[in-house]
Design a protein around this motif. Structure first.
Motif, mmCIF file in Angstrom:
data_model
loop_
_atom_site.group_PDB
_atom_site.id
_atom_site.type_symbol
_atom_site.label_atom_id
_atom_site.label_comp_id
_atom_site.label_asym_id
_atom_site.label_seq_id
_atom_site.Cartn_x
_atom_site.Cartn_y
_atom_site.Cartn_z
ATOM 1 N N TYR A 84 4.371 -72.415 -60.398
ATOM 2 C CA TYR A 84 5.400 -73.355 -60.846
ATOM 3 C C TYR A 84 6.257 -73.751 -59.658
ATOM 4 C CZ TYR A 84 8.619 -75.798 -63.857
ATOM 5 O OH TYR A 84 9.359 -76.799 -64.465
ATOM 6 N N ALA A 113 9.729 -73.977 -66.424
ATOM 7 C CA ALA A 113 9.028 -72.771 -65.975
ATOM 8 C C ALA A 113 8.711 -71.863 -67.150
ATOM 9 C CB ALA A 113 9.877 -72.028 -64.946
ATOM 10 N N ALA A 117 4.950 -70.991 -68.177
ATOM 11 C CA ALA A 117 4.593 -69.574 -68.132
ATOM 12 C C ALA A 117 4.158 -69.063 -69.503
ATOM 13 C CB ALA A 117 5.769 -68.748 -67.618
ATOM 14 N N ALA A 121 0.644 -67.384 -70.028
ATOM 15 C CA ALA A 121 0.573 -65.980 -70.427
ATOM 16 C C ALA A 121 -0.256 -65.788 -71.692
ATOM 17 C CB ALA A 121 1.977 -65.431 -70.623
ATOM 18 N N ILE A 132 1.026 -65.496 -62.271
ATOM 19 C CA ILE A 132 1.987 -66.575 -62.445
ATOM 20 C C ILE A 132 3.016 -66.450 -61.328
ATOM 21 C CG2 ILE A 132 3.648 -67.690 -63.969
ATOM 22 C CD1 ILE A 132 2.251 -66.296 -66.331
ATOM 23 N N PHE A 134 6.290 -68.221 -59.136
ATOM 24 C CA PHE A 134 7.411 -69.150 -59.238
ATOM 25 C C PHE A 134 7.984 -69.422 -57.850
ATOM 26 C CE2 PHE A 134 7.384 -66.613 -63.180
ATOM 27 C CZ PHE A 134 7.286 -67.618 -64.135
ATOM 28 N N SER A 161 11.439 -64.691 -63.951
ATOM 29 C CA SER A 161 10.394 -63.983 -63.217
ATOM 30 C C SER A 161 10.564 -62.471 -63.303
ATOM 31 C CB SER A 161 10.402 -64.438 -61.748
ATOM 32 O OG SER A 161 9.399 -63.772 -61.013
ATOM 33 N N LEU A 164 9.578 -61.321 -66.834
ATOM 34 C CA LEU A 164 8.132 -61.382 -67.052
ATOM 35 C C LEU A 164 7.399 -60.305 -66.267
ATOM 36 C CD1 LEU A 164 7.290 -65.194 -67.136
ATOM 37 C CD2 LEU A 164 7.715 -63.631 -69.025
ATOM 38 N N ILE A 175 3.084 -61.186 -61.666
ATOM 39 C CA ILE A 175 4.202 -62.129 -61.633
ATOM 40 C C ILE A 175 4.907 -61.990 -60.293
ATOM 41 C CG2 ILE A 175 6.323 -62.897 -62.746
ATOM 42 C CD1 ILE A 175 3.901 -63.045 -64.605
#
Length: 233
Positions: A84, A113, A117, A121, A132, A134, A161, A164, A175
């Protein structure tokens, strides 16, 4: 887990800078490339160079994000790497900021985002495999004057972030949040001759993303900071 175990990367928020460097490097590393941007104007050359599929998508709109992933599922299969890289910045004296612009900044930098995500996910958890990533900024660590909306969006992105990583990494989903602390070199932005390497090289940033993707799961990073060697922090 080595990059060879990943097959398709979706890059959201594509322009001519970091996203283009990511697309080129990941393509050279054997991954299929998917590019998504609010406007696909100007992406034909990059798509041709990397063999990428290109989709128009406003990441802040739930229906468009859902459609993006459905279209990717139908053409290439679900992406197992999602980056992202979208954001929107509005600057100015705090009391003069336009609320709609602030709302847009938060919607693109953070809410988008979340939407991307979440879709990623849901698919990655089926195989307990994926990554994933960011793209953050120093504004997600410290707020600067005349830049409250950008800080609000990037702080929220970093929080997303971190949350996650704690929830999804134990289920096999890597992540990572990348703090880009400094200006990124571009055709329009170059270093003065007396300050070589004072801007981040987008190709070097992209290499760090690939290195993180290749990390063994016994030693995953959840946050990486990158800055030029002369940058103060």
């Amino acid at each position: 887990m080595p990059a060879s175990s990943h097959k398709t990367v979706l890059i959201v928020g594509v322009g001519s800078g970091l996203s283009a460097s990511l697309a080129r490097l990941f393509s050279k590393s054997g991954l299929k490339i998917v590019l998504a941007s609010r406007s696909t104007d100007g992406l034909a050359g990059l798509a041709s160079e990397t063999g990428a599929k290109v989709f128009a998508c406003d990441a802040s709109q739930e229906n468009q994000v859902e459609q993006l992933f459905s279209d990717i599922d139908a053409t290439l299969g679900s992406p197992d790497v999602v980056i992202y890289n979208a954001s929107f910045r509005t600057r100015g004296e705090f009391i003069e900021l336009v609320p709609k612009d602030v709302q847009k900044a938060i919607a693109i930098s953070a809410f988008g985002a979340f939407l991307v995500a979440q879709q990623a996910a849901r698919r990655m958890l089926r195989n307990k495999h994926g990554a994933i990533f960011f793209t953050g900024a120093s504004a997600g660590v410290k707020g600067y004057p005349r830049s409250a909306p950008f800080a609000m969006g990037k702080f929220a992105l970093r929080g997303l972030s971190q949350s996650l990583a704690r929830e999804l990494q134990p289920q096999g989903i890597h992540i990572a949040h990348f703090v880009i602390d400094g200006g990124i070199r571009s055709a329009r932005r170059t270093e003065p001759s007396e300050k070589p390497d004072s801007l981040l090289d987008p190709d070097a940033i992209a290499q760090t993303y690939l290195d993180v993707l290749r990390q063994p799961r016994s030693a995953w990073s959840s946050e990486i900071e990158m800055r030029p060697w002369v940058e103060t922090f």
